[in-house]
Design a protein around this motif. Structure first.
Motif, PDB file in Angstrom:
ATOM      1  N   UNK A  80       0.818  -1.208   0.000  1.00 13.25           N
ATOM      2  CA  UNK A  80       0.000   0.000   0.000  1.00 13.25           C
ATOM      3  C   UNK A  80       0.852   1.258   0.000  1.00 13.25           C
ATOM      4  N   UNK A  81       0.327   2.268  -0.659  1.00  8.79           N
ATOM      5  CA  UNK A  81       0.876   3.617  -0.590  1.00  8.79           C
ATOM      6  C   UNK A  81      -0.261   4.534  -0.175  1.00  8.79           C
ATOM      7  N   UNK A 106      -3.575   3.682  -2.010  1.00  9.23           N
ATOM      8  CA  UNK A 106      -3.462   2.932  -3.261  1.00  9.23           C
ATOM      9  C   UNK A 106      -3.145   1.490  -2.875  1.00  9.23           C
ATOM     10  N   UNK A 107      -3.980   0.559  -3.315  1.00 11.19           N
ATOM     11  CA  UNK A 107      -3.870  -0.843  -2.944  1.00 11.19           C
ATOM     12  C   UNK A 107      -3.272  -1.639  -4.095  1.00 11.19           C
ATOM     13  N   UNK A 121      -8.228   1.313  -4.730  1.00 13.17           N
ATOM     14  CA  UNK A 121      -8.048   2.408  -3.781  1.00 13.17           C
ATOM     15  C   UNK A 121      -9.076   2.332  -2.670  1.00 13.17           C
ATOM     16  N   UNK A 122      -8.681   2.951  -1.549  1.00 12.87           N
ATOM     17  CA  UNK A 122      -9.580   3.110  -0.410  1.00 12.87           C
ATOM     18  C   UNK A 122      -9.448   4.544   0.072  1.00 12.87           C
ATOM     19  N   UNK A 123     -10.592   5.195   0.340  1.00  8.77           N
ATOM     20  CA  UNK A 123     -10.544   6.525   0.941  1.00  8.77           C
ATOM     21  C   UNK A 123     -11.788   6.741   1.786  1.00  8.77           C
ATOM     22  N   UNK A 124     -11.625   7.607   2.776  1.00 11.21           N
ATOM     23  CA  UNK A 124     -12.721   7.897   3.693  1.00 11.21           C
ATOM     24  C   UNK A 124     -12.600   9.321   4.193  1.00 11.21           C
ATOM     25  N   UNK A 153     -17.340   4.344   3.604  1.00 15.56           N
ATOM     26  CA  UNK A 153     -16.127   4.711   2.885  1.00 15.56           C
ATOM     27  C   UNK A 153     -16.061   3.956   1.563  1.00 15.56           C
ATOM     28  N   UNK A 154     -15.097   4.316   0.757  1.00 13.99           N
ATOM     29  CA  UNK A 154     -14.965   3.767  -0.596  1.00 13.99           C
ATOM     30  C   UNK A 154     -13.761   2.840  -0.656  1.00 13.99           C
ATOM     31  N   UNK A 155     -13.989   1.586  -1.054  1.00 10.04           N
ATOM     32  CA  UNK A 155     -12.894   0.653  -1.320  1.00 10.04           C
ATOM     33  C   UNK A 155     -13.299  -0.210  -2.499  1.00 10.04           C
ATOM     34  N   UNK A 156     -12.585  -0.031  -3.598  1.00 10.66           N
ATOM     35  CA  UNK A 156     -12.844  -0.788  -4.819  1.00 10.66           C
ATOM     36  C   UNK A 156     -11.509  -1.222  -5.408  1.00 10.66           C
ATOM     37  N   UNK A 157     -11.498  -2.414  -6.001  1.00 12.74           N
ATOM     38  CA  UNK A 157     -10.295  -2.878  -6.676  1.00 12.74           C
ATOM     39  C   UNK A 157     -10.657  -3.512  -8.012  1.00 12.74           C
TER      40      UNK A 157
END
Length: 151
Positions: free
Chosen positions: A56-57, A65-66, A87-90, A109-113
């Motif tokens: 991750x960054x 960034x996943x 990515x994941x963001x909240x 929150x948002x987490x999609x790959x």
């Protein structure tokens, strides 16, 4: 034409303690080893092997960034490689709740790959010719991802 999303499976991915790399040129880096888990769904069932990690960054704006690579072993013995980037963001207040140990609903929150699957097993050759999308989130030391084939 709008592509359809067809359910494939749910991954429950067990993680170990992250290896913190600290601030690097692109953001704060960490490596999170994957130690196993389960796979259950209409098209794939099995377990997640004790191989792989999520690299991750985390950017200055909090977006993670996943970049994960690991493997599934199906109930009938196929090994499927998983390449997952997303990515994941909240919101900052949600991030503070998560940092305090609260179990945050995935809808907060948002987490999609974007997922690529690959195998040499004939019964699962269809994964080599399809693209996949995952949605989910993290609960403690476990990540849950619902995987959908993009039709």
């Amino acid at each position: 034409m709008t592509p359809a999303l067809e359910p494939v499976c749910t991954l429950t991915i067990a993680l170990t303690k992250p290896h913190e790399m600290g601030a690097c040129g692109t953001g704060t880096r960490r490596i999170i080893p994957i130690k196993g888990g389960t796979v259950d769904g209409p098209r794939i069932k099995g377990r997640i092997l004790d191989v792989g990690a999520d690299w991750q960054t985390v950017l200055a704006d909090g977006v993670a960034q996943l970049d994960a690579r690991y493997a599934i072993e199906t109930e009938d013995g196929a090994v499927i490689e998983v390449l997952s980037q997303g990515m994941r963001h909240m919101a900052p207040e949600v991030a503070a709740r998560a940092a305090a140990g609260e179990d945050i609903p995935f809808t907060d929150y948002y987490m999609r790959t974007f997922v690529r699957l690959e195998t040499g097993h004939a019964s699962y050759d269809w994964v080599n010719r399809a693209l996949f999308l995952a949605a989910g989130g993290k609960r403690g030391a476990v990540v849950e991802l619902d995987i959908f084939q993009i039709g």
